[in-house]
Design an enzyme around this catalytic site. Structure first.
Site: not given
Length: 267
Positions: A119, A83-85, A89
């Site tokens: 993001t 959910s936040d690649l 990260n």
């Protein structure tokens, strides 16, 4: 220190139960009397993908993409959506290492659906519309990251994002045949038409991955995966077949069985 105990413990629990070299390791979790909590993670001193893009570039982009796809495939097999690649990260174990390690699982979803997390400028169109994050939205995020690397420019605002990915003007900018095929399968606006990590590895990178950790080694399960691997070996269009699993999960035993069958067929 962190005050949302439930969310941070959720990240610890998820990471503690995953076992892949491309996923950051969680070692411990502490509660303190002052209502603070601490998550102890593996220390990776090689910096982030964002640092490398800005400082020295990527030596082998196809290998990087293939390694990240392998991580996403493993997550998919375990029903986890990151959910936040994004470049910040994706870390590296050391300055000399080219192997990516995915971090920051604070927004990850395990066997449940969560609305619009991530993001914005790396998120899939459906996520920006307020729909569920899925494995396909992680794939879109990967497409955005690789597009930025190839173009040598970060997407800074929504107007640019909309032009490139909603109006699909990225197609005017990518000429290389391999990368056009890759982006066609990762940046499609429709998540139903967007391909999975496993599909991309198998059909674009010509690699088929089997995880021995996914099966219990009773006869019927062992026989099933053996037949699948033999079928892949006999398919002459395939490139590389990867058999993965932890020490003691039965990789050597399974390979010996496969070798024995192939030898019998030849003789």
């Amino acid at each position: 220190p962190y005050t949302n105990h439930k969310e941070l413990y959720g990240e610890f629990y998820l990471l503690f139960n995953l076992n892949h070299p491309g996923i950051i390791k969680a070692y411990d979790f502490f509660f303190y009397k002052d209502y603070k909590s601490v998550l102890i993670l593996e220390y990776l001193k090689g910096g982030s993908l964002k640092d490398r893009i800005e400082k020295k570039g990527i030596k082998d982009l196809k290998k990087l993409v293939r390694d990240i796809l392998d991580i996403l495939y493993y997550l998919e097999k375990n029903n986890i959506v990151h959910s936040d690649l994004k470049p910040e990260n994706i870390l590296f174990p050391s300055e000399d290492s080219e192997y990516p390690v995915l971090s920051d699982f604070g927004l990850a979803a395990f066997k449940k659906k969560l609305f619009s997390r991530g993001t914005p400028l790396y998120s899939a169109p459906e996520v920006l519309e307020g729909k569920y994050n899925t494995h396909k939205s992680d794939i879109f995020s990967l497409g955005v990251i690789i597009f930025e690397i190839i173009m040598g420019k970060k997407i800074d605002n929504y107007r640019e994002y909309k032009s490139l990915f909603l109006d699909e003007r990225w197609k005017d900018k990518v000429k290389d045949e391999f990368w056009r095929e890759f982006f066609n399968k990762t940046l499609d606006r429709d998540p139903e038409k967007r391909m999975s990590a496993g599909w991309i590895m198998e059909n674009i990178f010509k690699e088929k991955v089997f995880y021995t950790d996914d099966i219990e080694f009773i006869d019927k399960d062992r026989e099933k995966i053996k037949k699948e691997i033999l079928k892949e070996i006999k398919d002459k269009e395939r490139g590389i077949i990867l058999l993965k699993g932890e020490k003691g999960s039965g990789k050597t035993f399974l390979l010996k069985k496969i070798y024995s069958e192939i030898k019998e067929e030849i003789n």
